[in-house]
Scaffold this motif. Structure first.
Motif, mmCIF file in Angstrom:
data_model
loop_
_atom_site.group_PDB
_atom_site.id
_atom_site.type_symbol
_atom_site.label_atom_id
_atom_site.label_comp_id
_atom_site.label_asym_id
_atom_site.label_seq_id
_atom_site.Cartn_x
_atom_site.Cartn_y
_atom_site.Cartn_z
ATOM 1 N N ALA A 2 0.845 -1.183 0.000
ATOM 2 C CA ALA A 2 0.000 0.000 0.000
ATOM 3 C C ALA A 2 0.880 1.232 0.000
ATOM 4 N N ASP A 3 0.387 2.290 -0.592
ATOM 5 C CA ASP A 3 1.078 3.564 -0.618
ATOM 6 C C ASP A 3 0.170 4.619 -0.030
ATOM 7 N N THR A 4 0.736 5.497 0.839
ATOM 8 C CA THR A 4 -0.043 6.549 1.455
ATOM 9 C C THR A 4 -0.025 7.773 0.571
ATOM 10 N N VAL A 5 -1.193 8.393 0.412
ATOM 11 C CA VAL A 5 -1.323 9.585 -0.410
ATOM 12 C C VAL A 5 -1.968 10.667 0.429
ATOM 13 N N VAL A 156 -4.893 5.680 1.227
ATOM 14 C CA VAL A 156 -3.936 4.592 1.031
ATOM 15 C C VAL A 156 -4.319 3.784 -0.210
ATOM 16 N N GLY A 157 -3.380 3.687 -1.130
ATOM 17 C CA GLY A 157 -3.606 2.868 -2.311
ATOM 18 C C GLY A 157 -3.215 1.425 -2.051
ATOM 19 N N VAL A 158 -4.116 0.505 -2.390
ATOM 20 C CA VAL A 158 -3.868 -0.929 -2.187
ATOM 21 C C VAL A 158 -3.496 -1.545 -3.529
ATOM 22 N N SER A 159 -2.310 -2.123 -3.600
ATOM 23 C CA SER A 159 -1.825 -2.692 -4.858
ATOM 24 C C SER A 159 -2.675 -3.864 -5.314
ATOM 25 N N ALA A 169 -7.727 -0.846 -4.928
ATOM 26 C CA ALA A 169 -8.641 0.043 -4.205
ATOM 27 C C ALA A 169 -7.841 1.194 -3.615
ATOM 28 N N VAL A 170 -8.553 2.248 -3.232
ATOM 29 C CA VAL A 170 -7.974 3.352 -2.460
ATOM 30 C C VAL A 170 -8.810 3.509 -1.203
ATOM 31 N N VAL A 171 -8.156 3.413 -0.058
ATOM 32 C CA VAL A 171 -8.841 3.495 1.232
ATOM 33 C C VAL A 171 -8.671 4.899 1.794
ATOM 34 N N SER A 172 -9.758 5.502 2.240
ATOM 35 C CA SER A 172 -9.726 6.833 2.837
ATOM 36 C C SER A 172 -9.884 6.735 4.349
ATOM 37 N N ALA A 173 -9.106 7.545 5.067
ATOM 38 C CA ALA A 173 -9.198 7.589 6.527
ATOM 39 C C ALA A 173 -10.111 8.710 6.999
ATOM 40 N N ALA A 174 -10.930 9.267 6.101
ATOM 41 C CA ALA A 174 -11.809 10.386 6.459
ATOM 42 C C ALA A 174 -12.675 10.052 7.664
ATOM 43 N N GLY A 175 -12.652 10.944 8.653
ATOM 44 C CA GLY A 175 -13.472 10.769 9.840
ATOM 45 C C GLY A 175 -12.894 9.862 10.904
ATOM 46 N N ALA A 176 -11.739 9.290 10.654
ATOM 47 C CA ALA A 176 -11.127 8.364 11.618
ATOM 48 C C ALA A 176 -9.887 9.002 12.247
ATOM 49 N N GLY A 260 -19.134 -3.156 5.147
ATOM 50 C CA GLY A 260 -18.910 -1.741 5.396
ATOM 51 C C GLY A 260 -17.716 -1.156 4.673
ATOM 52 N N LEU A 261 -17.033 -1.924 3.851
ATOM 53 C CA LEU A 261 -15.812 -1.408 3.221
ATOM 54 C C LEU A 261 -16.105 -0.265 2.249
ATOM 55 N N ALA A 262 -17.220 -0.331 1.553
ATOM 56 C CA ALA A 262 -17.519 0.698 0.546
ATOM 57 C C ALA A 262 -17.445 2.107 1.117
ATOM 58 N N ALA A 263 -17.812 2.259 2.390
ATOM 59 C CA ALA A 263 -17.782 3.575 3.021
ATOM 60 C C ALA A 263 -16.360 4.089 3.224
ATOM 61 N N ARG A 264 -15.369 3.207 3.112
ATOM 62 C CA ARG A 264 -13.968 3.576 3.300
ATOM 63 C C ARG A 264 -13.224 3.757 1.979
ATOM 64 N N LEU A 265 -13.888 3.529 0.860
ATOM 65 C CA LEU A 265 -13.206 3.610 -0.423
ATOM 66 C C LEU A 265 -13.380 4.995 -1.039
ATOM 67 N N GLY A 266 -12.302 5.467 -1.698
ATOM 68 C CA GLY A 266 -12.413 6.741 -2.386
ATOM 69 C C GLY A 266 -11.203 7.620 -2.224
#
Length: 266
Positions: A2-5, A156-159, A169-176, A260-266
């Protein structure tokens, strides 16, 4: 992997550092805080990672874990961190019904928990210095704390294990306030995950399991355990865990996700 953006606009000045240790590469991306204090904390966290390698490496005959496995030391004679990691590993074994294991070919081997625990501990050490956003990436497993800038979450980009250079996928930490992303699979290191029932490499229909959870210590353990279980049992088990989401990819290019993963993607 994974890569952090982090979005660059309006982001506080960053302190970045890359370190080779524990057989992989650790990268720090730290935002906010007093620069000298943050830089000092990063140096301390790096020194701590090297100490973890000295104590826990199964490749070093003189490490405390190697000596413990040979019966040359007791847990009480080791650094206190050894008992801490062994207790966490025992809890992971219990919660996964034995699918997570700290043994390899009959010998003590806490490798499956040490890296995630070490990354999380390093991130928390830096955050205590006053940073407002911390990302520590250890070999593709990431612990995120805070935010990189106002209203700008870590991403975070998931290879994609089946398409080198692509993202699954790209995982967002929004709200966490804290979030971790850990991946277990065969793309980078081959068949290295053990089936605790046989003591040999796990043979499943999966090529990768990515787990999203608040802390990397547990995310790393759960990704390893779920991979050993296989796609169907692994997905059902991950769905049962609180505050855990996951993405599983099979060798047949089937993508499975928790509810619940869809809410973390974007």
């Amino acid at each position: 992997m994974a890569d952090t953006v982090a979005e660059p606009a309006q982001a506080p000045a960053a302190v970045r550092h890359v370190e080779e240790v524990m057989g992989t590469v650790f990268s720090f991306d730290v935002r906010g805080g007093e620069p000298v204090a943050v830089q000092t904390a990063v140096r301390e966290a790096v020194a701590q990672l090297h100490r973890v390698n000295e104590v826990f490496s199964t490749y070093r005959d003189d490490s405390q874990v190697s000596r413990l496995a040979r019966g040359e030391l007791t847990v009480a004679e080791c650094d206190p961190e050894v008992a801490e990691v062994l207790e966490l590993g025992a809890e992971a074994e219990h919660l996964s019904d034995g699918w997570f294991s700290m043994r390899y070919e009959g010998r003590l081997d806490p490798t499956g928990i040490v890296k995630g625990w070490a990354v999380e501990r390093a991130a928390r050490r830096v955050a205590l210095a006053g940073a407002t956003g911390v990302s520590v990436n250890g070999g593709g497993d990431v612990q995120l704390l805070g935010v990189p800038g106002p209203e700008r979450p870590w991403r975070v980009g998931v290879s994609d294990p089946l398409r080198p250079g692509g993202l699954a996928a790209v995982v967002s930490a929004a709200g966490a306030a804290e979030l971790a992303v850990a991946t277990s699979g065969t793309a980078e290191r081959g068949a290295h995950i053990v089936d605790p029932r046989t003591g040999r490499s796990a043979v499943t229909d999966l090529v990768a399991v990515t787990v999203v959870a608040p802390t990397l210590t547990w995310a790393d353990c759960w990704a390893t355990a779920a991979f050993a279980m296989g796609s169907r049992e692994g997905l059902a088990w991950l769905e049962s865990l609180p505050d855990v989401e996951a993405l599983l990819i099979t060798a047949g290019d089937e993508v499975l996700i928790t509810g619940g993963l869809a809410a973390r993607l974007g």
